[in-house]
Design a protein around this motif. Structure first.
Motif, PDB file in Angstrom:
ATOM      1  N   ARG A  22     -12.133  -7.221   0.701  1.00 30.13           N
ATOM      2  CA  ARG A  22     -11.190  -6.097   0.280  1.00 30.13           C
ATOM      3  C   ARG A  22     -11.111  -5.821   1.672  1.00 30.13           C
ATOM      4  O   ARG A  22     -11.685  -6.139   2.793  1.00 30.13           O
ATOM      5  CB  ARG A  22     -12.880  -5.434  -0.223  1.00 30.13           C
ATOM      6  CG  ARG A  22     -13.203  -5.757  -1.571  1.00 30.13           C
ATOM      7  CD  ARG A  22     -11.607  -5.301  -2.672  1.00 30.13           C
ATOM      8  NE  ARG A  22     -12.888  -5.920  -3.981  1.00 30.13           N
ATOM      9  CZ  ARG A  22     -12.390  -7.387  -4.489  1.00 30.13           C
ATOM     10  NH1 ARG A  22     -11.243  -7.857  -3.574  1.00 30.13           N
ATOM     11  NH2 ARG A  22     -12.279  -7.631  -5.636  1.00 30.13           N
ATOM     12  N   TRP A  23     -10.807  -4.039   1.717  1.00 25.99           N
ATOM     13  CA  TRP A  23     -10.314  -3.380   3.091  1.00 25.99           C
ATOM     14  C   TRP A  23     -11.061  -2.252   3.331  1.00 25.99           C
ATOM     15  O   TRP A  23     -11.098  -1.766   2.355  1.00 25.99           O
ATOM     16  CB  TRP A  23      -8.642  -3.350   3.308  1.00 25.99           C
ATOM     17  CG  TRP A  23      -8.479  -2.874   4.056  1.00 25.99           C
ATOM     18  CD1 TRP A  23      -8.883  -1.281   4.807  1.00 25.99           C
ATOM     19  CD2 TRP A  23      -7.724  -3.145   5.070  1.00 25.99           C
ATOM     20  NE1 TRP A  23      -8.046  -1.210   6.227  1.00 25.99           N
ATOM     21  CE2 TRP A  23      -7.882  -2.617   5.907  1.00 25.99           C
ATOM     22  CE3 TRP A  23      -6.869  -4.920   5.936  1.00 25.99           C
ATOM     23  CZ2 TRP A  23      -7.174  -2.689   7.717  1.00 25.99           C
ATOM     24  CZ3 TRP A  23      -6.332  -4.601   6.853  1.00 25.99           C
ATOM     25  CH2 TRP A  23      -6.223  -3.637   7.886  1.00 25.99           C
ATOM     26  N   GLN A  24     -12.446  -1.836   4.379  1.00 25.52           N
ATOM     27  CA  GLN A  24     -12.512  -1.073   4.247  1.00 25.52           C
ATOM     28  C   GLN A  24     -12.388  -0.005   4.955  1.00 25.52           C
ATOM     29  O   GLN A  24     -12.669   0.031   6.709  1.00 25.52           O
ATOM     30  CB  GLN A  24     -13.660  -1.531   4.571  1.00 25.52           C
ATOM     31  CG  GLN A  24     -15.228  -0.357   4.037  1.00 25.52           C
ATOM     32  CD  GLN A  24     -15.882  -0.200   3.193  1.00 25.52           C
ATOM     33  OE1 GLN A  24     -16.191  -0.438   2.554  1.00 25.52           O
ATOM     34  NE2 GLN A  24     -15.373   1.639   2.807  1.00 25.52           N
ATOM     35  N   ASP A  25     -11.929   1.282   4.288  1.00 24.00           N
ATOM     36  CA  ASP A  25     -11.132   1.658   5.522  1.00 24.00           C
ATOM     37  C   ASP A  25     -11.977   3.218   5.169  1.00 24.00           C
ATOM     38  O   ASP A  25     -12.963   3.480   5.038  1.00 24.00           O
ATOM     39  CB  ASP A  25      -9.938   2.641   4.525  1.00 24.00           C
ATOM     40  CG  ASP A  25      -9.061   3.799   5.057  1.00 24.00           C
ATOM     41  OD1 ASP A  25      -8.575   3.283   6.266  1.00 24.00           O
ATOM     42  OD2 ASP A  25      -9.146   4.285   5.484  1.00 24.00           O
ATOM     43  N   SER A  26     -12.538   3.513   6.587  1.00 21.09           N
ATOM     44  CA  SER A  26     -13.378   4.630   6.973  1.00 21.09           C
ATOM     45  C   SER A  26     -12.577   6.482   6.514  1.00 21.09           C
ATOM     46  O   SER A  26     -13.845   6.523   6.352  1.00 21.09           O
ATOM     47  CB  SER A  26     -13.379   4.928   8.593  1.00 21.09           C
ATOM     48  OG  SER A  26     -11.487   5.377   9.089  1.00 21.09           O
ATOM     49  N   THR A  27     -11.680   6.082   5.448  1.00 25.33           N
ATOM     50  CA  THR A  27     -11.427   7.322   5.515  1.00 25.33           C
ATOM     51  C   THR A  27     -11.556   7.311   3.655  1.00 25.33           C
ATOM     52  O   THR A  27     -11.485   7.606   3.194  1.00 25.33           O
ATOM     53  CB  THR A  27     -10.796   8.566   6.178  1.00 25.33           C
ATOM     54  OG1 THR A  27      -9.087   7.529   6.107  1.00 25.33           O
ATOM     55  CG2 THR A  27     -10.995   8.560   7.089  1.00 25.33           C
ATOM     56  N   LYS A  28     -10.622   6.310   3.590  1.00 26.49           N
ATOM     57  CA  LYS A  28     -10.341   6.322   2.229  1.00 26.49           C
ATOM     58  C   LYS A  28     -11.247   4.780   1.319  1.00 26.49           C
ATOM     59  O   LYS A  28     -10.942   4.915  -0.357  1.00 26.49           O
ATOM     60  CB  LYS A  28      -8.121   5.394   1.974  1.00 26.49           C
ATOM     61  CG  LYS A  28      -7.387   6.372   2.477  1.00 26.49           C
ATOM     62  CD  LYS A  28      -6.162   5.568   2.038  1.00 26.49           C
ATOM     63  CE  LYS A  28      -5.612   6.409   2.313  1.00 26.49           C
ATOM     64  NZ  LYS A  28      -4.425   6.078   3.341  1.00 26.49           N
ATOM     65  N   GLY A  29     -11.841   4.393   1.923  1.00 29.37           N
ATOM     66  CA  GLY A  29     -12.884   3.503   1.248  1.00 29.37           C
ATOM     67  C   GLY A  29     -12.433   2.433   1.091  1.00 29.37           C
ATOM     68  O   GLY A  29     -11.879   1.793   1.668  1.00 29.37           O
ATOM     69  N   ILE A  31      -9.689  -0.328  -0.244  1.00 31.73           N
ATOM     70  CA  ILE A  31      -8.862  -0.589  -0.502  1.00 31.73           C
ATOM     71  C   ILE A  31      -8.917  -1.983  -1.152  1.00 31.73           C
ATOM     72  O   ILE A  31      -9.072  -3.198  -0.216  1.00 31.73           O
ATOM     73  CB  ILE A  31      -7.802  -0.795   0.622  1.00 31.73           C
ATOM     74  CG1 ILE A  31      -7.804   0.715   1.108  1.00 31.73           C
ATOM     75  CG2 ILE A  31      -6.111  -0.614   0.149  1.00 31.73           C
ATOM     76  CD1 ILE A  31      -7.596   0.637   2.068  1.00 31.73           C
ATOM     77  N   LYS A  35      -2.971  -3.734  -2.948  1.00 34.02           N
ATOM     78  CA  LYS A  35      -2.787  -3.016  -2.105  1.00 34.02           C
ATOM     79  C   LYS A  35      -2.102  -3.048  -1.111  1.00 34.02           C
ATOM     80  O   LYS A  35      -0.894  -2.696  -1.096  1.00 34.02           O
ATOM     81  CB  LYS A  35      -3.462  -1.911  -1.953  1.00 34.02           C
ATOM     82  CG  LYS A  35      -4.108  -0.662  -3.163  1.00 34.02           C
ATOM     83  CD  LYS A  35      -3.626  -0.088  -3.720  1.00 34.02           C
ATOM     84  CE  LYS A  35      -3.220   1.153  -4.803  1.00 34.02           C
ATOM     85  NZ  LYS A  35      -3.551   0.669  -5.973  1.00 34.02           N
TER      86      LYS A  35
END
Ligand code: C2E
Ligand code: MG
Ligand code: MG
Length: 246
Positions: A22-29, A31, A35
């Motif tokens: 999983r990709w944890q993005d600071s703004t998008k949560g 991902i 994707k």
């Protein structure tokens, strides 16, 4: 990183799990991989992501073993031909050989299209080396690509993973049932194990059991879990094999 349980159908016990990045993005949560993996493949980042996944899973296995958590095998998705280059496979070996756990605790999942492409490349030898060293290899999303049946016989693989698209409507559709039965029969003839992905209902489970499928993975038993939650799943399951978390 999340880990989704794999369940043995005969005993309904945990036999391993699949590591799902999983990709944890600071703004998008959070991902999901669908994707960012295709983009990572295009840009070449997939090689470093892949090595990071192997490193993270290896450290997790070492930690579970230290704490006597019984998760017998962890499957890692290996993507695209870039990661399958001989140089990348050497980096994989460099990471894995540092660990003091049996190679049989790792399974590599490769999609049908990737694995079939190995025929013409030197990567086939590397795949063979991985398999000969004791690592398990499975074909992911089986049935969605173009498998050469004669080639399948010569591949160093252990398991066919039946794609979720065949399981979704297996109860409603006769053609779907025929495909699943045919894949299991093929696997039996080639002495390969079978696992069905995306199992969500008791009816699907009963059908797969009747067909002689070896293992299942899907929301019926558990969604992908954090490392902490799958450790708890494993511990609770050893007390009560029929436990479900989702
Ligand atoms: P996959 O390897 O076929 O993984 C199975 C996907 O199906 C996972 O989605 C999982 O969460 C989902 N799934 C499992 N059981 C069920 C179910 O019962 N119902 C439904 N609706 N879905 C279910 P996820 O985690 O989003 O991963 C998608 C794909 O991303 C994976 O497909 C794999 O191709 C790729 N991927 C995931 N992690 C990695 C990784 O570490 N490296 C690479 N290269 N690819 C990865
Ligand atoms: Mg997979
Ligand atoms: Mg799959």
């Amino acid at each position: 990183m999340l880990y989704q349980p794999k369940i043995d159908l005969a005993t309904e016990t945990l036999v391993g799990c699949e590591a799902l990045v999983r990709w944890q993005d600071s703004t998008k949560g959070v991902i999901p991989p669908d994707k960012f993996i295709p983009m990572a493949e295009e840009t070449g980042c997939i090689i470093s992501i892949g090595l990071w996944v192997i490193q993270t899973v290896s450290a997790q296995i070492v930690d579970w073993r230290k704490r006597n958590i019984n998760i017998p095998q962890v499957a890692i998705n290996l993507s695209g031909s870039k990661l399958a280059s001989s140089a990348s496979l050497k980096s994989i070996f460099d990471i894995l050989e540092k660990n003091l756990f049996p190679p049989s605790m790792i399974e590599f999942e490769l999609t049908e299209s990737v694995i079939m492409g190995y025929h013409s490349s030197g990567a086939f030898q590397s795949l063979l080396k991985l398999n000969e060293s004791g690592y398990n290899i499975s074909i992911d999303d089986f049935g969605t690509g173009y498998s050469s049946l004669s080639y399948l016989k010569h591949l160093p693989i252990d398991t066919l993973k039946i794609d979720r698209s065949f399981i979704i409507d297996v109860i409603e559709r006769e053609d779907g049932r025929a495909i699943v039965k045919a894949i299991i029969a093929l696997a039996n003839c080639l002495e390969l194990k079978t696992i069905a992905e995306g199992v969500e209902t008791q009816l699907q489970l009963d059908f797969l059991k009747a067909c002689g499928c070896d293992q299942v993975q899907g929301y019926y038993f558990a969604k992908p879990l954090s490392a902490k939650d799958i450790a708890a799943f494993s511990e609770q399951q050893s007390n009560n094999p029929l436990l479900m978390l989702s």
